[in-house]
Scaffold this motif. Structure first.
Motif, PDB file in Angstrom:
ATOM      1  N   THR A 304      59.275  25.822 -46.407  1.00 19.71           N
ATOM      2  CA  THR A 304      59.152  26.474 -47.708  1.00 19.71           C
ATOM      3  C   THR A 304      57.852  27.280 -47.725  1.00 19.71           C
ATOM      4  OG1 THR A 304      60.122  24.451 -48.624  1.00 19.71           O
ATOM      5  CG2 THR A 304      59.303  26.054 -50.205  1.00 19.71           C
ATOM      6  N   VAL A 305      57.836  28.337 -48.541  1.00 17.45           N
ATOM      7  CA  VAL A 305      56.636  29.162 -48.694  1.00 17.45           C
ATOM      8  C   VAL A 305      56.291  29.265 -50.175  1.00 17.45           C
ATOM      9  CG1 VAL A 305      55.620  31.469 -48.386  1.00 17.45           C
ATOM     10  CG2 VAL A 305      57.119  30.509 -46.617  1.00 17.45           C
ATOM     11  N   VAL A 306      54.992  29.141 -50.471  1.00 23.40           N
ATOM     12  CA  VAL A 306      54.451  29.416 -51.806  1.00 23.40           C
ATOM     13  C   VAL A 306      53.343  30.434 -51.594  1.00 23.40           C
ATOM     14  CG1 VAL A 306      53.320  28.466 -53.846  1.00 23.40           C
ATOM     15  CG2 VAL A 306      54.979  27.076 -52.590  1.00 23.40           C
ATOM     16  N   ALA A 307      53.450  31.622 -52.181  1.00 25.57           N
ATOM     17  CA  ALA A 307      52.512  32.686 -51.818  1.00 25.57           C
ATOM     18  C   ALA A 307      52.171  33.576 -53.005  1.00 25.57           C
ATOM     19  CB  ALA A 307      53.083  33.534 -50.689  1.00 25.57           C
ATOM     20  N   PRO A 322      63.054  29.856 -48.101  1.00 22.79           N
ATOM     21  CA  PRO A 322      62.937  29.670 -49.552  1.00 22.79           C
ATOM     22  C   PRO A 322      61.485  29.821 -49.996  1.00 22.79           C
ATOM     23  CG  PRO A 322      64.416  28.040 -48.641  1.00 22.79           C
ATOM     24  CD  PRO A 322      63.819  28.762 -47.469  1.00 22.79           C
ATOM     25  N   THR A 323      61.277  30.632 -51.048  1.00 29.41           N
ATOM     26  CA  THR A 323      59.931  31.074 -51.404  1.00 29.41           C
ATOM     27  C   THR A 323      59.699  30.965 -52.899  1.00 29.41           C
ATOM     28  OG1 THR A 323      59.930  32.631 -49.545  1.00 29.41           O
ATOM     29  CG2 THR A 323      58.333  33.043 -51.303  1.00 29.41           C
ATOM     30  N   LEU A 363      62.903  24.014 -55.888  1.00 28.53           N
ATOM     31  CA  LEU A 363      63.191  25.001 -54.842  1.00 28.53           C
ATOM     32  C   LEU A 363      63.680  24.304 -53.572  1.00 28.53           C
ATOM     33  CD1 LEU A 363      62.775  28.093 -53.914  1.00 28.53           C
ATOM     34  CD2 LEU A 363      60.604  27.284 -52.977  1.00 28.53           C
ATOM     35  N   GLU A 364      63.019  23.228 -53.183  1.00 27.64           N
ATOM     36  CA  GLU A 364      63.404  22.535 -51.952  1.00 27.64           C
ATOM     37  C   GLU A 364      64.766  21.849 -52.080  1.00 27.64           C
ATOM     38  OE1 GLU A 364      60.160  20.160 -50.238  1.00 27.64           O
ATOM     39  OE2 GLU A 364      59.947  21.962 -48.993  1.00 27.64           O
ATOM     40  N   LYS A 365      65.115  21.404 -53.268  1.00 29.73           N
ATOM     41  CA  LYS A 365      66.443  20.806 -53.457  1.00 29.73           C
ATOM     42  C   LYS A 365      67.545  21.824 -53.194  1.00 29.73           C
ATOM     43  CE  LYS A 365      65.141  17.313 -56.904  1.00 29.73           C
ATOM     44  NZ  LYS A 365      65.291  16.905 -58.343  1.00 29.73           N
TER      45      LYS A 365
END
Length: 414
Positions: A304-307, A322-323, A363-365
């Motif tokens: 996963t990415v958070v940016a 997924p972001t 998001l990860e689900k």
């Protein structure tokens, strides 16, 4: 490719290129790939912020954008102020002379018509105006290709941006909001196109296959102090952003998740250092990235990415990961909506670590579903860019001979 006179067409590229911003350089890379594939005989050079880097990395001659090397340093002494003033006059002649030597000048992507980050009118907006005005005087076709735009409160900056856009021979934008913003400024956008960001034309690595065990989370950080209209509370915005992001990273570490910190500009290193010191865990590491290709490799390998930075988001979405966006401007919201992830935006000015963590878990689900969505949206983006670049050839090289039929190959410029 040759001009109507039989000599090779001379094409210039212009902008804050080679200056440490990976997104700007990625846009340049995409345009060079297009020129080398479709107009291989064109003679290309640059007027840019970091000429040594551009020449070394991309193999084209480059000239420094500003005569005054201290253009973007704060001037307090009388000598430095005088040098800046003199530089503005000298740059008129330097820019005009450079533009005159070309049939076409391309400004590749970048947010050149916006002020989402702190910006002074006599900085890049003035340089862009000189470019577009020179193009009109000498008959050089200046093209603003896939650029970003936005509402601008500061009147001098808005005036320079508006006139730059009006004087350009060609304009296209990376989202509808950009075109709408220029229309609101009084620019006739009736023939202006919208297409995905140019970085979507770059090649992407194969995304990793998620395992059952939770994997790495890439967190893209930014030396964020708000926008041009936030100067009065810039430090407060920065503190809230850094505190919220640090708390989020610490929560991931407490869950046993490896965290990989990403940047998009040289100035972001201070935020990376602050988070590494505050969290103090071997699970948190910092990536060394010198290009958008490096960023895509990092994001492709993550779960996963958070940016925050716009082109961190582009790289993650292009890689099919997924972001979640820490959004600081409408361009990030528009990008996430285009790629089917509109629900996963969080305000960068008011990072709430608890709410961000809840969004992240949601998001990860949906990870498997969102990966399928991104695959479909990336195919659409490829088709849209193919059509746009074919139209670009018709608009910029109407008298050229020997051009090829354009096919987008997502190749990386050498």
């Amino acid at each position: 490719m040759t001009s109507t006179g039989g000599s090779p067409v001379r094409v210039g590229v212009f902008g804050l290129l080679g200056s440490g911003n990976l997104g700007n350089d990625g846009s340049l890379e995409a345009v060079l790939g297009y020129l080398r594939a479709e107009h291989p005989d064109a003679v290309v050079d640059a007027l840019c912020g970091g000429p040594e880097v551009v020449t070394a990395r991309y193999g084209i001659p480059a000239t420094r954008l500003h005569w005054n090397r201290g253009e973007y340093r704060t001037a307090s002494r009388a000598g430095a102020v005088a040098a800046k003033g003199l530089g503005k006059l000298v740059d008129v002649a330097r820019t005009a002379s450079w533009v005159r030597r070309h049939e076409v000048v391309i400004v590749p992507g970048m947010g050149v018509l916006e002020a989402t980050l702190p910006l002074r009118p006599w900085g890049f907006p003035y340089s862009l105006f000189l470019l577009c005005a020179s193009g009109r005087v000498f008959g050089t076709r200046v093209a603003l290709v896939g650029v970003g735009a936005g509402p601008i409160g500061d009147r001098p900056t808005r005036a320079l941006v508006r006139w730059s856009a009006r004087l350009a021979a060609y304009r296209s934008y990376r989202d509808d909001q950009s075109r709408d913003a220029m229309r609101a400024m009084g620019v006739d956008t009736g023939r202006d196109e919208v297409h995905p960001d140019l970085a979507f034309a770059l090649s992407a690595p194969q995304a990793s296959t998620p395992s059952d065990a939770p994997g790495t989370v890439c967190v893209g950080v930014m030396d964020f102090h708000g926008g041009n209209d936030d100067r009065a509370r810039a430090e407060e915005i920065h503190r809230r952003y850094l505190d919220g992001t640090t708390r989020f990273v610490r929560a991931l570490v407490e869950d046993g998740r490896p965290v990989r910190l990403l940047t998009g500009d040289a100035c972001d290193a201070t935020v990376v250092a602050a988070i590494l010191e505050a969290v103090d865990s071997p699970l948190v590491t910092a990536a060394e990235t010198a290009s958008l290709a490096d960023l895509m490799k990092e994001t492709a390998a993550a779960d996963t990415v958070v940016a925050t930075r716009y082109h961190n988001l582009v790289c993650a979405l292009k890689a099919g990961t997924p972001t979640l966006a820490l959004s600081y401007a409408a361009k990030s919201d528009a990008l996430m909506a285009r790629m089917g992830l509109a629900a996963y935006c969080h305000p960068a000015r008011e990072v709430d670590a608890d709410r961000l963590l809840a969004q992240f878990r949601e998001l990860e689900k949906r990870s498997a579903e969102l990966r399928r969505t991104l695959t479909e949206r990336n195919l659409t983006a490829t088709h849209q860019l193919r059509a746009h670049l074919a139209a670009l050839t018709k608009a910029l090289f109407p008298g050229a001979t020997g051009t090829r039929t354009h096919t987008l190959t997502s190749r990386k410029a050498p």
